[in-house]
Design an enzyme around this catalytic site. Structure first.
Site, PDB file in Angstrom:
ATOM      1  N   HIS A 273      45.760-118.042  51.344  1.00  0.00           N
ATOM      2  CA  HIS A 273      45.116-116.744  51.536  1.00  0.00           C
ATOM      3  C   HIS A 273      45.173-116.386  53.014  1.00  0.00           C
ATOM      4  O   HIS A 273      45.218-117.252  53.884  1.00  0.00           O
ATOM      5  CB  HIS A 273      43.657-116.800  51.084  1.00  0.00           C
ATOM      6  CG  HIS A 273      43.474-117.002  49.626  1.00  0.00           C
ATOM      7  ND1 HIS A 273      43.737-116.023  48.698  1.00  0.00           N
ATOM      8  CD2 HIS A 273      43.043-118.080  48.915  1.00  0.00           C
ATOM      9  CE1 HIS A 273      43.476-116.472  47.482  1.00  0.00           C
ATOM     10  NE2 HIS A 273      43.058-117.719  47.586  1.00  0.00           N
TER      11      HIS A 273
ATOM     12  N   CYS B  17      47.855-117.637  45.194  1.00  0.00           N
ATOM     13  CA  CYS B  17      46.871-118.521  44.581  1.00  0.00           C
ATOM     14  C   CYS B  17      46.975-118.486  43.048  1.00  0.00           C
ATOM     15  O   CYS B  17      47.948-118.951  42.483  1.00  0.00           O
ATOM     16  CB  CYS B  17      45.465-118.178  45.061  1.00  0.00           C
ATOM     17  SG  CYS B  17      44.275-119.518  44.823  1.00  0.00           S
TER      18      CYS B  17
END
Length: 513
Positions: A443, A331
Site C-alpha cells: 500500500h 493487496c
C-alpha cells in the site's frame, strides 16, 4: 489530568476529521506538543505505524499534521467490518479477534473503556495537548449506551467539547439544538462551543441565526469555517469516496469499487497528477475506455471476488486483459488476480477454495496471522515500465492476511529489504512476462513520486502521448501545503481567543468578537 479539546459532530461526515487535523497543525504551529486521539473508529482505510501497529488513516494524517509519528496509542480500538454482522477488532494496533453482538455487552464496553483510558493517559504523559475526535453523533439514543467514541470518552477527563455541524447540508442550526437537547445535563455542560462548518454564502444573512442559536443553547459559536474547494486530504470512509474527473484528462484510470474496499488512499497521489482522471467503477459501469483498471484492497477478498463474478465485472476485466489493457491488483486485488485462493481455516469466509481471475500465475493461502509492516523495497523486475526503475527504492506498508506463491509464468517485482526497521530479504508482487498484469501487497506505492510518474508516463506512451517531464510534484509536499492552508483557513475563521479560553479552562464568553 489530560489537557485537550474534543471535536464531536451532529452527524457523520460533518468535517470532524478535517477540523481535528487543522487544530493539530495550528496548535503545533503555536508551539504546543500536540497529538491526535480517536478512542474508537469503524473504518476499512487503515495505516501501519512505524512499529507495525494498525490505526485509522485519519489519525495518521493528524499525527503527520502535528509533525509527529503516529502510534497505536492514538487509536486504541479500530473496528473493521467483515460482513454478516462480524467485525475484526484491532486493539492498540494488533488484531484481537472477531466480534458480533458481544460488542454491545456491558462487559465489552467496560473492557474497552479501560483500554481507552490507559491509552489516553499514556499520550498525556508525552504531549501537552491532545486533540480528540469523536465519531458519528453523541446523541444517537438507540446506541448511546454502547458509544465508545464520544461523551463516555469526554467524561473520562472532563474534556471540553466543540460540537461541529455541517451548514452546507441544511438544518444545521436545528441539528445543534436537537443534539444538545438529547444529551444528559453533565454532557451538555462539557459542550463548550459550536463550530459551523462548510459555510458558503453571505455571513450577514447567517449572523441573526447564530445569535438565535446562541440564545437557545447557551453556547457560543466559536467559528464559522468556509466550504473548502479544490482541497483534499486522504479519506477514511468510503461514504466520502469520490471520483476525480478532469475535462482535460489524457489518462483515465478505473478503480473497481468493491463492497469491502479498503485503503483507497492508495490512489490519492494519482488524483494529484496533471491530466489524470480517476473513476470508481460499480457493477453497472462500463470498463472500456480506461487506460488501466485497478482492483484495490479489500477487507474480505473472497466475498469481493464473488461480487466481481456475480456482477459480470470479472468477465469484463478478463476481456480487457486479453486485449492488452493493463490490469493491476493491490493487496486483496492482487490475490484475486491469481489462479486459486486457499482458505483451509475459513479465515476469509465460508469457502475453502476459490478460483481467482487467472490473470497471474500465483496462488494465495490465507491464515489467521496478519502481516502489518512499514516497508522499504527495491524494484527488481525489468518488465514494462519497471525496467526504468530497476534498483530504485520505494516505501509503503503491508496490511494483509495470507501468503502468495509465484508460478513459472510470473516474476516478482520488488525485493523487500526492511520491514518495520528489521532487515529482511523477501520478494513481493508479481507481473506477467509482458508486464501488463501486475500486483503487489504494498500500500502507498503511488505516493512514491518517481514510481508514480513512470507509471503515468508508461500509460501516456501507450496512447502515443508525450511523456510528462521529470519536474513532478511531491505528494508529501502537497500534503504539507494542504495542512498549512487548512490551518490558515481555520485560524482566520475561528475566534482564537475564545478557543484558547476553552482549551485552557477559562471563563467562556458569550459575546462574539
Amino acid at each position: 489530568m489530560v489537557q485537550g479539546i474534543m471535536i464531536q459532530g451532529t452527524a457523520s461526515n460533518v468535517g470532524k476529521s478535517i477540523l481535528a487535523t487543522a487544530l493539530c497543525r495550528m496548535l503545533a504551529q503555536d508551539g504546543y506538543q500536540v497529538a491526535p486521539f480517536k478512542s474508537w473508529n469503524m473504518a476499512l482505510n487503515s495505516y501501519v505505524t512505524p512499529q507495525g501497529g494498525e490505526i485509522g488513516c485519519a489519525q495518521a494524517i493528524q499525527a503527520d499534521a502535528a509533525g509527529i509519528n503516529p502510534t497505536v496509542k492514538m487509536q486504541p480500538l479500530l473496528v473493521k467490518p467483515k460482513g454478516k454482522g462480524q467485525s475484526q477488532v484491532i486493539v492498540r494496533g494488533e488484531p484481537y479477534g472477531d466480534f458480533g453482538l458481544e460488542r454491545k455487552s456491558s462487559k465489552y464496553i467496560n473492557w474497552a473503556l479501560e483500554i481507552i483510558s490507559d491509552s489516553l493517559q499514556d499520550l498525556a504523559r508525552e504531549y501537552e495537548v491532545i486533540v480528540l475526535e469523536g465519531a458519528g453523533s453523541p446523541a444517537e439514543i438507540n446506541i448511546k449506551d454502547q458509544d465508545l467514541a464520544n461523551m463516555k470518552v469526554a467524561k473520562l477527563n472532563q474534556t471540553p467539547v466543540l460540537l461541529v455541524a455541517d451548514i452546507d447540508r441544511g438544518g444545521a442550526l436545528a441539528s445543534v439544538v436537537g443534539t444538545l437537547k438529547l444529551l444528559e445535563p453533565e454532557e451538555r455542560e462539557l459542550v463548550q462551543g459550536i463550530i459551523l462548518n462548510k459555510f458558503r454564502g453571505d455571513f450577514d444573512l447567517l449572523k441573526p441565526g447564530i445569535e438565535i442559536l446562541e440564545e437557545k443553547v447557551g453556547k457560543p459559536v466559536v467559528g464559522v469555517i468556509p466550504y473548502l474547494r479544490d482541497f483534499r486530504l486522504p479519506e477514511e470512509d468510503n461514504v466520502s469516496l469520490a471520483s476525480f474527473t478532469k475535462q482535460e484528462a489524457e489518462v483515465k484510470i478505473g478503480i473497481i469499487k468493491l463492497p469491502h474496499i479498503s485503503n483507497f488512499t492508495d490512489f490519492d497521489a494519482l488524483a494529484l497528477e496533471p491530466q489524470v482522471a480517476l473513476k470508481y467503477l460499480e457493477r453497472n459501469d462500463q470498463l472500456s475506455g480506461f487506460d488501466t483498471i485497478i482492483i484495490p484492497g479489500t477487507k474480505n477478498t473472497t466475498a469481493d471476488l464473488e461480487y466481481l463474478k456475480e456482477t459480470g465485472l470479472a468477465e469484463k476485466i478478463i476481456e480487457l486483459a486479453e486485449k492488452g489493457v493493463s490490469i493491476i491488483g493491490i493487496c486483496g486485488g492482487y490475490q484475486m488476480l491469481g489462479n486459486k485462493l486457499l482458505d483451509s481455516e475459513l479465515t476469509e469466509g465460508d469457502k475453502r477454495v476459490s478460483r481467482g481471475l487467472g490473470l497471474l500465475d500465483i496462488e494465495t493461502e490465507f491464515s489467521p496471522a496478519k502481516s502489518t509492516y512499514q516497508v522499504s523495497a527495491e524494484i527488481k523486475s525489468k518488465q514494462n515500465f519497471f525496467s526504468n526503475l530497476v534498483g530504485q527504492q520505494v516505501t509503503g506498508y503491508e496490511i494483509h492476511m495470507g501468503q502468495t506463491s509465484l508460478g513459472d509464468q510470473v516474476e516478482p517485482i520488488f525485493r523487500i529489504n526492511y520491514r518495520s526497521d528489521q532487515q529482511v530479504e523477501i520478494n513481493d508482487g508479481a507481473c506477467n512476462k509482458e508486464g501488463t498484469i501486475w500486483g503487489t501487497y504494498l500500500h502507498g506505492l503511488f505516493a512514491n513520486d518517481q514510481f508514480r510518474r513512470e507509471f503515468i508516463n508508461n500509460l501516456r506512451s501507450q496512447k502515443g502521448l508525450a511523456k510528462l517531464d521529470e519536474d513532478y510534484s511531491s505528494s508529501s509536499e502537497e500534503l504539507k501545503k494542504n495542512y498549512n492552508r487548512l490551518a490558515e483557513v481555520v485560524r482566520e475563521n475561528l475566534d482564537l481567543e475564545l478557543f484558547y479560553e476553552i482549551l485552557e479552562g477559562g471563563e467562556i464568553r458569550m459575546v462574539r468578537k
